[in-house]
Design a protein around this motif. Structure first.
Motif, PDB file in Angstrom:
ATOM      1  N   LYS A 137       0.803  -1.227   0.000  1.00 49.15           N
ATOM      2  CA  LYS A 137       0.000   0.000   0.000  1.00 49.15           C
ATOM      3  C   LYS A 137       0.839   1.281   0.000  1.00 49.15           C
ATOM      4  N   THR A 138       2.119   1.162  -0.300  1.00 46.29           N
ATOM      5  CA  THR A 138       2.968   2.335  -0.443  1.00 46.29           C
ATOM      6  C   THR A 138       2.654   3.000  -1.777  1.00 46.29           C
ATOM      7  N   ILE A 139       2.489   4.294  -1.749  1.00 45.44           N
ATOM      8  CA  ILE A 139       2.232   5.041  -2.981  1.00 45.44           C
ATOM      9  C   ILE A 139       3.548   5.684  -3.407  1.00 45.44           C
ATOM     10  N   LEU A 140       4.219   5.005  -4.338  1.00 45.71           N
ATOM     11  CA  LEU A 140       5.497   5.530  -4.832  1.00 45.71           C
ATOM     12  C   LEU A 140       5.201   6.528  -5.928  1.00 45.71           C
ATOM     13  N   LEU A 141       5.893   7.450  -6.053  1.00 49.18           N
ATOM     14  CA  LEU A 141       6.961   8.103  -5.344  1.00 49.18           C
ATOM     15  C   LEU A 141       6.429   9.130  -4.341  1.00 49.18           C
ATOM     16  N   ASP A 142       5.148   9.308  -4.320  1.00 57.66           N
ATOM     17  CA  ASP A 142       4.518  10.319  -3.485  1.00 57.66           C
ATOM     18  C   ASP A 142       4.875  10.154  -2.004  1.00 57.66           C
ATOM     19  N   ASP A 143       4.671   8.968  -1.446  1.00 65.30           N
ATOM     20  CA  ASP A 143       4.980   8.727  -0.029  1.00 65.30           C
ATOM     21  C   ASP A 143       6.460   8.940   0.262  1.00 65.30           C
ATOM     22  N   TYR A 144       7.295   8.539  -0.670  1.00 65.20           N
ATOM     23  CA  TYR A 144       8.741   8.669  -0.470  1.00 65.20           C
ATOM     24  C   TYR A 144       9.159  10.138  -0.393  1.00 65.20           C
ATOM     25  N   PHE A 145       8.700  10.952  -1.323  1.00 67.23           N
ATOM     26  CA  PHE A 145       9.096  12.362  -1.330  1.00 67.23           C
ATOM     27  C   PHE A 145       8.445  13.160  -0.203  1.00 67.23           C
TER      28      PHE A 145
ATOM     29  N   TYR B 180      10.231   5.426   4.848  1.00 68.39           N
ATOM     30  CA  TYR B 180      11.685   5.325   4.729  1.00 68.39           C
ATOM     31  C   TYR B 180      12.007   3.876   4.399  1.00 68.39           C
ATOM     32  N   PHE B 181      13.093   3.690   3.677  1.00 66.08           N
ATOM     33  CA  PHE B 181      13.514   2.346   3.308  1.00 66.08           C
ATOM     34  C   PHE B 181      14.824   1.989   3.991  1.00 66.08           C
ATOM     35  N   LYS B 182      15.128   0.691   3.974  1.00 67.30           N
ATOM     36  CA  LYS B 182      16.429   0.189   4.425  1.00 67.30           C
ATOM     37  C   LYS B 182      17.142  -0.296   3.170  1.00 67.30           C
ATOM     38  N   ASP B 183      18.082   0.516   2.718  1.00 69.71           N
ATOM     39  CA  ASP B 183      18.749   0.263   1.444  1.00 69.71           C
ATOM     40  C   ASP B 183      20.027  -0.541   1.585  1.00 69.71           C
ATOM     41  N   SER B 184      20.301  -1.295   0.551  1.00 77.01           N
ATOM     42  CA  SER B 184      21.628  -1.846   0.302  1.00 77.01           C
ATOM     43  C   SER B 184      22.177  -1.071  -0.879  1.00 77.01           C
ATOM     44  N   LEU B 185      23.498  -0.906  -0.918  1.00 73.94           N
ATOM     45  CA  LEU B 185      24.129  -0.175  -2.021  1.00 73.94           C
ATOM     46  C   LEU B 185      24.896  -1.145  -2.906  1.00 73.94           C
ATOM     47  N   TYR B 186      24.740  -0.958  -4.218  1.00 76.07           N
ATOM     48  CA  TYR B 186      25.377  -1.844  -5.188  1.00 76.07           C
ATOM     49  C   TYR B 186      26.149  -1.057  -6.237  1.00 76.07           C
ATOM     50  N   GLN B 187      27.202  -1.694  -6.721  1.00 81.53           N
ATOM     51  CA  GLN B 187      27.963  -1.178  -7.853  1.00 81.53           C
ATOM     52  C   GLN B 187      27.759  -2.170  -8.999  1.00 81.53           C
ATOM     53  N   ILE B 188      27.277  -1.665 -10.117  1.00 81.95           N
ATOM     54  CA  ILE B 188      27.061  -2.502 -11.295  1.00 81.95           C
ATOM     55  C   ILE B 188      28.070  -2.075 -12.346  1.00 81.95           C
TER      56      ILE B 188
END
Length: 86
Positions: free
Chosen positions: A19-27, A32-40
């Motif tokens: 039920k998250t409304i992206l990108l509205d809820d995020y901005f 808030y999210f718990k991110d992992s960071l990646y290098q591609i």
């Protein structure tokens, strides 16, 4: 994500609650999210995890930027600038 040929740096959330409304809820900072960071690496077709999402320290990375052997980002949790060595 931040593009720096031939590499791409991305912050990817471990999960997106229902039920998250992206990108509205995020901005609006309603979520808030718990991110992992990646290098591609597009040249070598490889994926490297720079930082893994953990319970003890959460990041919600915005404004990613890479320079030489470092990745910079703002952590949305505390609005501070962070640097990780590659």
């Amino acid at each position: 994500c931040f593009f720096s040929e031939p590499k791409i740096y991305c912050a990817i959330p471990s999960e997106i609650p229902p039920k998250t409304i992206l990108l509205d809820d995020y901005f609006k900072r309603a979520i808030y999210f718990k991110d992992s960071l990646y290098q591609i690496d597009t040249q070598n077709n490889s994926l490297f995890e720079i930082f893994s999402a953990v319970e003890s320290f959460s990041i919600d990375a915005i404004h990613l930027f890479a320079s030489e052997n470092q990745v910079f980002f703002i952590n949305k949790y505390d609005d501070k600038l962070y640097k990780l060595e590659l």
